[in-house]
Design a protein around this motif. Structure first.
Motif, PDB file in Angstrom:
ATOM      1  N   GLU A 191       0.837  -1.193   0.000  1.00  9.41           N
ATOM      2  CA  GLU A 191       0.000   0.000   0.000  1.00  9.41           C
ATOM      3  C   GLU A 191       0.875   1.248   0.000  1.00  9.41           C
ATOM      4  O   GLU A 191       1.843   1.339   0.755  1.00  9.41           O
ATOM      5  CB  GLU A 191      -0.900   0.007   1.229  1.00  9.41           C
ATOM      6  CG  GLU A 191      -1.947   1.089   1.188  1.00  9.41           C
ATOM      7  CD  GLU A 191      -2.974   0.943   2.298  1.00  9.41           C
ATOM      8  OE1 GLU A 191      -3.549   1.972   2.670  1.00  9.41           O
ATOM      9  OE2 GLU A 191      -3.183  -0.182   2.775  1.00  9.41           O
ATOM     10  N   GLU A 207       0.641   5.617  -0.187  1.00  8.88           N
ATOM     11  CA  GLU A 207      -0.170   6.826  -0.158  1.00  8.88           C
ATOM     12  C   GLU A 207       0.680   7.974  -0.671  1.00  8.88           C
ATOM     13  O   GLU A 207       1.810   8.171  -0.212  1.00  8.88           O
ATOM     14  CB  GLU A 207      -0.659   7.120   1.257  1.00  8.88           C
ATOM     15  CG  GLU A 207      -1.720   8.180   1.301  1.00  8.88           C
ATOM     16  CD  GLU A 207      -2.459   8.230   2.624  1.00  8.88           C
ATOM     17  OE1 GLU A 207      -3.105   9.246   2.871  1.00  8.88           O
ATOM     18  OE2 GLU A 207      -2.383   7.266   3.386  1.00  8.88           O
ATOM     19  N   SER A 208       0.146   8.710  -1.645  1.00  7.58           N
ATOM     20  CA  SER A 208       0.887   9.824  -2.236  1.00  7.58           C
ATOM     21  C   SER A 208      -0.033  11.027  -2.359  1.00  7.58           C
ATOM     22  O   SER A 208      -1.206  10.960  -2.006  1.00  7.58           O
ATOM     23  CB  SER A 208       1.421   9.429  -3.620  1.00  7.58           C
ATOM     24  OG  SER A 208       0.369   9.358  -4.547  1.00  7.58           O
ATOM     25  N   GLY A 236      -3.107  10.164  -4.325  1.00  5.67           N
ATOM     26  CA  GLY A 236      -4.113   9.261  -3.781  1.00  5.67           C
ATOM     27  C   GLY A 236      -3.486   8.074  -3.079  1.00  5.67           C
ATOM     28  O   GLY A 236      -2.279   8.004  -2.861  1.00  5.67           O
ATOM     29  N   ARG A 237      -4.333   7.118  -2.735  1.00  4.49           N
ATOM     30  CA  ARG A 237      -3.906   5.906  -2.047  1.00  4.49           C
ATOM     31  C   ARG A 237      -4.049   4.729  -3.009  1.00  4.49           C
ATOM     32  O   ARG A 237      -5.111   4.507  -3.576  1.00  4.49           O
ATOM     33  CB  ARG A 237      -4.785   5.706  -0.829  1.00  4.49           C
ATOM     34  CG  ARG A 237      -4.440   4.529  -0.017  1.00  4.49           C
ATOM     35  CD  ARG A 237      -5.428   4.394   1.117  1.00  4.49           C
ATOM     36  NE  ARG A 237      -4.706   4.075   2.316  1.00  4.49           N
ATOM     37  CZ  ARG A 237      -5.149   4.243   3.522  1.00  4.49           C
ATOM     38  NH1 ARG A 237      -6.341   4.757   3.708  1.00  4.49           N
ATOM     39  NH2 ARG A 237      -4.434   3.903   4.545  1.00  4.49           N
ATOM     40  N   TYR A 238      -2.949   3.973  -3.167  1.00  2.00           N
ATOM     41  CA  TYR A 238      -2.921   2.874  -4.119  1.00  2.00           C
ATOM     42  C   TYR A 238      -2.423   1.605  -3.445  1.00  2.00           C
ATOM     43  O   TYR A 238      -1.645   1.656  -2.497  1.00  2.00           O
ATOM     44  CB  TYR A 238      -2.000   3.198  -5.298  1.00  2.00           C
ATOM     45  CG  TYR A 238      -2.463   4.393  -6.088  1.00  2.00           C
ATOM     46  CD1 TYR A 238      -3.393   4.244  -7.102  1.00  2.00           C
ATOM     47  CD2 TYR A 238      -1.987   5.664  -5.805  1.00  2.00           C
ATOM     48  CE1 TYR A 238      -3.836   5.337  -7.822  1.00  2.00           C
ATOM     49  CE2 TYR A 238      -2.425   6.763  -6.517  1.00  2.00           C
ATOM     50  CZ  TYR A 238      -3.347   6.595  -7.524  1.00  2.00           C
ATOM     51  OH  TYR A 238      -3.797   7.682  -8.227  1.00  2.00           O
ATOM     52  N   ILE A 239      -2.863   0.461  -3.982  1.00  6.34           N
ATOM     53  CA  ILE A 239      -2.410  -0.834  -3.506  1.00  6.34           C
ATOM     54  C   ILE A 239      -1.907  -1.620  -4.711  1.00  6.34           C
ATOM     55  O   ILE A 239      -2.651  -1.830  -5.672  1.00  6.34           O
ATOM     56  CB  ILE A 239      -3.538  -1.613  -2.812  1.00  6.34           C
ATOM     57  CG1 ILE A 239      -4.106  -0.808  -1.643  1.00  6.34           C
ATOM     58  CG2 ILE A 239      -3.036  -2.971  -2.333  1.00  6.34           C
ATOM     59  CD1 ILE A 239      -5.374  -1.396  -1.046  1.00  6.34           C
ATOM     60  N   SER A 266      -6.771   1.576  -6.980  1.00  7.90           N
ATOM     61  CA  SER A 266      -6.943   2.898  -6.378  1.00  7.90           C
ATOM     62  C   SER A 266      -8.005   2.809  -5.295  1.00  7.90           C
ATOM     63  O   SER A 266      -9.177   2.564  -5.583  1.00  7.90           O
ATOM     64  CB  SER A 266      -7.364   3.915  -7.436  1.00  7.90           C
ATOM     65  OG  SER A 266      -7.742   5.128  -6.810  1.00  7.90           O
ATOM     66  N   SER A 267      -7.594   3.007  -4.046  1.00 11.24           N
ATOM     67  CA  SER A 267      -8.550   2.997  -2.936  1.00 11.24           C
ATOM     68  C   SER A 267      -9.499   4.181  -3.014  1.00 11.24           C
ATOM     69  O   SER A 267     -10.669   4.072  -2.659  1.00 11.24           O
ATOM     70  CB  SER A 267      -7.822   3.026  -1.591  1.00 11.24           C
ATOM     71  OG  SER A 267      -7.069   1.863  -1.401  1.00 11.24           O
ATOM     72  N   ASP A 268      -9.001   5.326  -3.478  1.00 14.44           N
ATOM     73  CA  ASP A 268      -9.830   6.525  -3.586  1.00 14.44           C
ATOM     74  C   ASP A 268     -10.929   6.371  -4.636  1.00 14.44           C
ATOM     75  O   ASP A 268     -12.055   6.810  -4.439  1.00 14.44           O
ATOM     76  CB  ASP A 268      -8.966   7.744  -3.917  1.00 14.44           C
ATOM     77  CG  ASP A 268      -7.987   8.083  -2.800  1.00 14.44           C
ATOM     78  OD1 ASP A 268      -8.214   7.662  -1.648  1.00 14.44           O
ATOM     79  OD2 ASP A 268      -6.980   8.766  -3.088  1.00 14.44           O
TER      80      ASP A 268
END
Length: 54
Positions: A6, A8-9, A12-15, A27-29
């Motif tokens: 995981e 976070e930038s 956004g937040r990515y996995i 993309s969690s967002d």
């Protein structure tokens, strides 16, 4: 079992999800996959230098 990383930038937040069957960026967002490569649809060509994907 898939490996998940995981990140976070500011974008956004990515996995990143990697398994023997596929690799993908989720993309969690946005609640969706940004991209995904399945083993059955992408392969490496041994005749290409450095094994580029085709």
């Amino acid at each position: 079992m898939p490996v998940q990383l995981e990140v976070e930038s500011s974008m956004g937040r990515y996995i990143l999800i990697a398994s023997t069957a596929s690799i993908g960026l989720y993309s969690s967002d946005e609640n969706k996959f940004v991209w995904r490569i399945n083993v059955l649809t992408v392969s490496s060509d041994p005749s290409m230098p450095n094994g580029e994907l085709n």
